[in-house]
Motif scaffolding. Structure first.
Motif, PDB file in Angstrom:
ATOM      1  N   PHE A   1      -3.414  18.780 -15.096  1.00 16.25           N
ATOM      2  CA  PHE A   1      -2.431  17.826 -14.429  1.00 16.25           C
ATOM      3  C   PHE A   1      -1.768  18.221 -13.226  1.00 16.25           C
ATOM      4  N   ASP A   2      -1.575  17.192 -12.279  1.00 14.30           N
ATOM      5  CA  ASP A   2      -1.234  17.615 -10.905  1.00 14.30           C
ATOM      6  C   ASP A   2       0.166  18.061 -11.229  1.00 14.30           C
ATOM      7  N   ALA A   3       0.788  18.754 -10.103  1.00 13.00           N
ATOM      8  CA  ALA A   3       1.914  19.281 -10.265  1.00 13.00           C
ATOM      9  C   ALA A   3       3.112  18.349 -10.435  1.00 13.00           C
ATOM     10  N   LYS A   4       2.894  17.172  -9.839  1.00 14.88           N
ATOM     11  CA  LYS A   4       3.941  16.240 -10.039  1.00 14.88           C
ATOM     12  C   LYS A   4       4.170  15.751 -11.313  1.00 14.88           C
ATOM     13  N   ILE A   5       2.999  15.348 -11.947  1.00 17.11           N
ATOM     14  CA  ILE A   5       3.027  14.757 -13.493  1.00 17.11           C
ATOM     15  C   ILE A   5       3.440  15.712 -14.239  1.00 17.11           C
ATOM     16  N   PHE A   6       2.860  17.118 -14.170  1.00 20.03           N
ATOM     17  CA  PHE A   6       3.205  18.152 -14.999  1.00 20.03           C
ATOM     18  C   PHE A   6       4.955  18.306 -15.028  1.00 20.03           C
ATOM     19  N   ASN A   7       5.485  18.225 -13.828  1.00 24.35           N
ATOM     20  CA  ASN A   7       6.915  18.325 -13.647  1.00 24.35           C
ATOM     21  C   ASN A   7       7.703  17.093 -14.588  1.00 24.35           C
ATOM     22  N   LEU A   8       7.236  15.942 -14.308  1.00 22.08           N
ATOM     23  CA  LEU A   8       7.637  14.984 -15.187  1.00 22.08           C
ATOM     24  C   LEU A   8       7.591  15.285 -16.669  1.00 22.08           C
ATOM     25  N   PHE A   9       6.422  16.006 -17.017  1.00 20.57           N
ATOM     26  CA  PHE A   9       6.378  16.279 -18.431  1.00 20.57           C
ATOM     27  C   PHE A   9       7.470  17.253 -18.976  1.00 20.57           C
ATOM     28  N   ALA A  10       7.631  18.261 -18.012  1.00 15.48           N
ATOM     29  CA  ALA A  10       8.669  19.229 -18.214  1.00 15.48           C
ATOM     30  C   ALA A  10       9.918  18.629 -18.464  1.00 15.48           C
ATOM     31  N   LEU A  11      10.451  17.814 -17.588  1.00 13.67           N
ATOM     32  CA  LEU A  11      11.720  17.134 -17.374  1.00 13.67           C
ATOM     33  C   LEU A  11      12.018  16.246 -18.683  1.00 13.67           C
ATOM     34  N   SER A  12      11.025  15.645 -19.272  1.00  9.61           N
ATOM     35  CA  SER A  12      10.871  14.834 -20.652  1.00  9.61           C
ATOM     36  C   SER A  12      11.282  15.971 -21.563  1.00  9.61           C
ATOM     37  N   ALA A  13      10.545  17.133 -21.697  1.00  6.56           N
ATOM     38  CA  ALA A  13      10.738  17.876 -22.715  1.00  6.56           C
ATOM     39  C   ALA A  13      12.139  18.777 -22.738  1.00  6.56           C
ATOM     40  N   ALA A  14      12.581  18.967 -21.473  1.00  5.60           N
ATOM     41  CA  ALA A  14      13.982  19.435 -21.225  1.00  5.60           C
ATOM     42  C   ALA A  14      14.928  18.532 -21.739  1.00  5.60           C
ATOM     43  N   ALA A  15      14.667  17.426 -21.592  1.00  9.49           N
ATOM     44  CA  ALA A  15      15.711  16.331 -21.933  1.00  9.49           C
ATOM     45  C   ALA A  15      15.902  16.407 -23.448  1.00  9.49           C
ATOM     46  N   GLY A  16      14.541  16.304 -24.003  1.00  3.97           N
ATOM     47  CA  GLY A  16      14.402  16.455 -25.419  1.00  3.97           C
ATOM     48  C   GLY A  16      14.936  17.513 -26.222  1.00  3.97           C
ATOM     49  N   MET A  17      15.033  18.765 -25.461  1.00  8.28           N
ATOM     50  CA  MET A  17      15.388  20.078 -25.910  1.00  8.28           C
ATOM     51  C   MET A  17      17.126  20.065 -25.516  1.00  8.28           C
TER      52      MET A  17
END
Length: 82
Positions: free
Chosen positions: A10-26
């Motif tokens: 995944f490119d860095a931009k999309i990966f960062n959105l994944f990370a944001l979603s995971a962070a919100a979930g946690m």
């Protein structure tokens, strides 16, 4: 995390959105703050950032409903194969 992202496909931009979603979930306020900041730097608009966060909320809500309703896991697995 940067090394993992580079090898993720995944490119860095999309990966960062994944990370944001995971962070919100946690519910990690530090990670949400950091990944929101990175998303803004990447050029995502507020609506896109909110949508990434909402993914965590929708998954969490669905999980809570299914878990508390005590659905049979075998039946769910069968329905997902269709």
């Amino acid at each position: 995390m940067a090394t993992f992202q580079k090898n993720s496909g995944f490119d860095a931009k999309i990966f960062n959105l994944f990370a944001l979603s995971a962070a919100a979930g946690m519910k990690c306020e530090y990670c949400v703050m950091a990944h929101t900041n990175e998303a803004k730097k990447d050029g995502f608009i507020q609506e896109e950032i909110k949508n990434a966060i909402m993914v965590a909320g929708v998954v969490s809500l669905s999980s809570t409903i299914i878990y508390s309703s005590q659905y049979n896991q075998e039946n769910i697995a069968k329905s997902l194969k269709n």
